[in-house]
Scaffold this motif. Structure first.
Motif, PDB file in Angstrom:
ATOM      1  N   ARG A 113       0.833  -1.564   0.271  1.00 31.57           N
ATOM      2  CA  ARG A 113      -0.193  -0.086   0.246  1.00 31.57           C
ATOM      3  C   ARG A 113       0.734   0.754  -0.282  1.00 31.57           C
ATOM      4  O   ARG A 113       2.205   1.170   0.777  1.00 31.57           O
ATOM      5  CB  ARG A 113      -0.791   0.234   1.117  1.00 31.57           C
ATOM      6  CG  ARG A 113      -1.986  -1.064   1.402  1.00 31.57           C
ATOM      7  CD  ARG A 113      -3.540  -1.198   2.478  1.00 31.57           C
ATOM      8  NE  ARG A 113      -3.557  -2.382   2.631  1.00 31.57           N
ATOM      9  CZ  ARG A 113      -3.921  -3.709   2.261  1.00 31.57           C
ATOM     10  NH1 ARG A 113      -2.497  -4.178   2.556  1.00 31.57           N
ATOM     11  NH2 ARG A 113      -4.319  -4.313   2.024  1.00 31.57           N
ATOM     12  N   PRO A 114       0.173   2.311  -0.940  1.00 29.23           N
ATOM     13  CA  PRO A 114       1.158   3.602  -1.016  1.00 29.23           C
ATOM     14  C   PRO A 114       1.267   4.765   0.675  1.00 29.23           C
ATOM     15  O   PRO A 114       0.577   4.288   1.696  1.00 29.23           O
ATOM     16  CB  PRO A 114       0.385   4.587  -2.396  1.00 29.23           C
ATOM     17  CG  PRO A 114      -0.931   4.000  -2.688  1.00 29.23           C
ATOM     18  CD  PRO A 114      -0.816   2.463  -1.715  1.00 29.23           C
ATOM     19  N   VAL A 115       1.983   5.296   1.042  1.00 29.44           N
ATOM     20  CA  VAL A 115       2.856   5.444   1.878  1.00 29.44           C
ATOM     21  C   VAL A 115       1.240   6.976   2.105  1.00 29.44           C
ATOM     22  O   VAL A 115       0.799   6.919   3.159  1.00 29.44           O
ATOM     23  CB  VAL A 115       3.826   6.823   2.798  1.00 29.44           C
ATOM     24  CG1 VAL A 115       3.629   8.114   2.892  1.00 29.44           C
ATOM     25  CG2 VAL A 115       4.654   5.369   1.735  1.00 29.44           C
ATOM     26  N   GLU A 116       0.635   7.599   1.163  1.00 28.34           N
ATOM     27  CA  GLU A 116      -0.592   8.497   1.097  1.00 28.34           C
ATOM     28  C   GLU A 116      -1.302   7.994   1.884  1.00 28.34           C
ATOM     29  O   GLU A 116      -2.072   8.376   2.523  1.00 28.34           O
ATOM     30  CB  GLU A 116      -0.315   9.058   0.062  1.00 28.34           C
ATOM     31  CG  GLU A 116       0.866  10.312  -0.019  1.00 28.34           C
ATOM     32  CD  GLU A 116       0.703  11.211   1.124  1.00 28.34           C
ATOM     33  OE1 GLU A 116      -0.040  11.387   1.469  1.00 28.34           O
ATOM     34  OE2 GLU A 116       1.881  11.443   0.858  1.00 28.34           O
ATOM     35  N   LEU A 117      -1.885   5.860   1.130  1.00 25.22           N
ATOM     36  CA  LEU A 117      -3.054   6.009   1.959  1.00 25.22           C
ATOM     37  C   LEU A 117      -2.840   5.688   3.061  1.00 25.22           C
ATOM     38  O   LEU A 117      -3.521   5.798   4.421  1.00 25.22           O
ATOM     39  CB  LEU A 117      -2.839   4.718   1.175  1.00 25.22           C
ATOM     40  CG  LEU A 117      -4.644   3.625   1.150  1.00 25.22           C
ATOM     41  CD1 LEU A 117      -5.423   4.292   0.331  1.00 25.22           C
ATOM     42  CD2 LEU A 117      -4.120   2.429  -0.052  1.00 25.22           C
ATOM     43  N   LYS A 118      -1.676   4.827   3.552  1.00 27.78           N
ATOM     44  CA  LYS A 118      -1.263   4.441   4.586  1.00 27.78           C
ATOM     45  C   LYS A 118      -0.963   5.669   5.920  1.00 27.78           C
ATOM     46  O   LYS A 118      -2.377   5.840   7.126  1.00 27.78           O
ATOM     47  CB  LYS A 118       0.129   3.966   5.319  1.00 27.78           C
ATOM     48  CG  LYS A 118       0.278   2.806   4.890  1.00 27.78           C
ATOM     49  CD  LYS A 118       1.546   2.555   5.366  1.00 27.78           C
ATOM     50  CE  LYS A 118       2.134   1.020   4.293  1.00 27.78           C
ATOM     51  NZ  LYS A 118       3.785   0.665   3.902  1.00 27.78           N
ATOM     52  N   LYS A 119      -1.102   7.323   5.754  1.00 31.06           N
ATOM     53  CA  LYS A 119      -1.120   8.372   6.406  1.00 31.06           C
ATOM     54  C   LYS A 119      -2.708   8.230   6.885  1.00 31.06           C
ATOM     55  O   LYS A 119      -3.421   8.560   7.622  1.00 31.06           O
ATOM     56  CB  LYS A 119      -0.718   9.883   5.905  1.00 31.06           C
ATOM     57  CG  LYS A 119       0.835   9.141   5.859  1.00 31.06           C
ATOM     58  CD  LYS A 119       1.696  10.381   5.029  1.00 31.06           C
ATOM     59  CE  LYS A 119       3.161  10.915   5.128  1.00 31.06           C
ATOM     60  NZ  LYS A 119       3.528  11.746   4.301  1.00 31.06           N
ATOM     61  N   ALA A 120      -3.647   8.150   5.798  1.00 29.07           N
ATOM     62  CA  ALA A 120      -4.781   8.557   5.690  1.00 29.07           C
ATOM     63  C   ALA A 120      -5.486   7.465   6.020  1.00 29.07           C
ATOM     64  O   ALA A 120      -6.669   7.810   6.986  1.00 29.07           O
ATOM     65  CB  ALA A 120      -5.582   8.770   3.761  1.00 29.07           C
TER      66      ALA A 120
ATOM     67  N   TYR B 196      -3.959   6.034   9.276  1.00 27.97           N
ATOM     68  CA  TYR B 196      -3.544   6.855  10.468  1.00 27.97           C
ATOM     69  C   TYR B 196      -4.654   8.018  11.121  1.00 27.97           C
ATOM     70  O   TYR B 196      -5.270   7.378  12.134  1.00 27.97           O
ATOM     71  CB  TYR B 196      -1.848   6.991  10.526  1.00 27.97           C
ATOM     72  CG  TYR B 196      -1.286   5.833  10.016  1.00 27.97           C
ATOM     73  CD1 TYR B 196      -1.537   4.778  10.578  1.00 27.97           C
ATOM     74  CD2 TYR B 196       0.100   6.818   9.488  1.00 27.97           C
ATOM     75  CE1 TYR B 196      -0.106   3.352  10.095  1.00 27.97           C
ATOM     76  CE2 TYR B 196       0.549   6.007   9.030  1.00 27.97           C
ATOM     77  CZ  TYR B 196       0.574   4.114   9.068  1.00 27.97           C
ATOM     78  OH  TYR B 196       1.628   3.239   9.008  1.00 27.97           O
ATOM     79  N   THR B 197      -4.844   8.963  10.413  1.00 24.77           N
ATOM     80  CA  THR B 197      -5.626   9.752  10.384  1.00 24.77           C
ATOM     81  C   THR B 197      -7.101   9.575  10.709  1.00 24.77           C
ATOM     82  O   THR B 197      -7.912   9.982  11.839  1.00 24.77           O
ATOM     83  CB  THR B 197      -5.865  10.970   8.747  1.00 24.77           C
ATOM     84  OG1 THR B 197      -4.295  10.980   8.997  1.00 24.77           O
ATOM     85  CG2 THR B 197      -6.594  12.158   9.752  1.00 24.77           C
TER      86      THR B 197
END
Length: 126
Positions: A77-84, A86-87
């Motif tokens: 999974r891409p980093v931006e997806l992971k950040k979303a 977590y948020t």
């Protein structure tokens, strides 16, 4: 295929623990492409003395309500997806359980698909 472990301080109600698990599950379905019914969670309570952590780290100040969420899942999974992801968990933790955003620590452990068996000793994704 994610396997979720949630560790928290003893004393929370069964409803609280179930809701916390649902917050994580819903975020997995909505944001990181986990199929419905792919739900495997272990939620464990601990004495405060058994949760060994610093009072603060990277600008976060932890209370006795600190929650550790560790999710083992397939890699990719891409980093931006992971950040979303977590948020979303933290936002829903605040909204639904009135938790402090500082008190959520999330760790993803990424593994190859062949590292799973969902019964009968079969590597279903290999």
């Amino acid at each position: 295929m994610p396997f979720v472990r949630i560790d928290l301080r003893k004393g929370k109600s069964p409803e609280y623990r179930k809701k916390l698990g649902e917050i994580v599950y819903d975020a997995m379905i909505e944001l990181i492409n986990v199929p419905k019914d792919d739900k495997f969670q272990v939620i464990t309570e601990h004495d405060r003395a058994d949760l060994n952590h610093a009072d603060s780290y990277l600008g976060n100040h932890y209370s006795d309500d600190l929650v550790f969420i560790q999710i083992t899942l397939n890699t990719g999974r891409p980093v931006e997806l992971k950040k979303a992801f977590y948020t979303r968990i933290v936002e829903q933790y605040q909204a639904q359980l009135q938790g402090r955003p500082d008190d959520v620590v999330i760790n993803l452990v990424e593994v190859a698909k062949e590292n799973w068996s969902f019964g009968h000793g079969i590597a279903q994704y290999a």
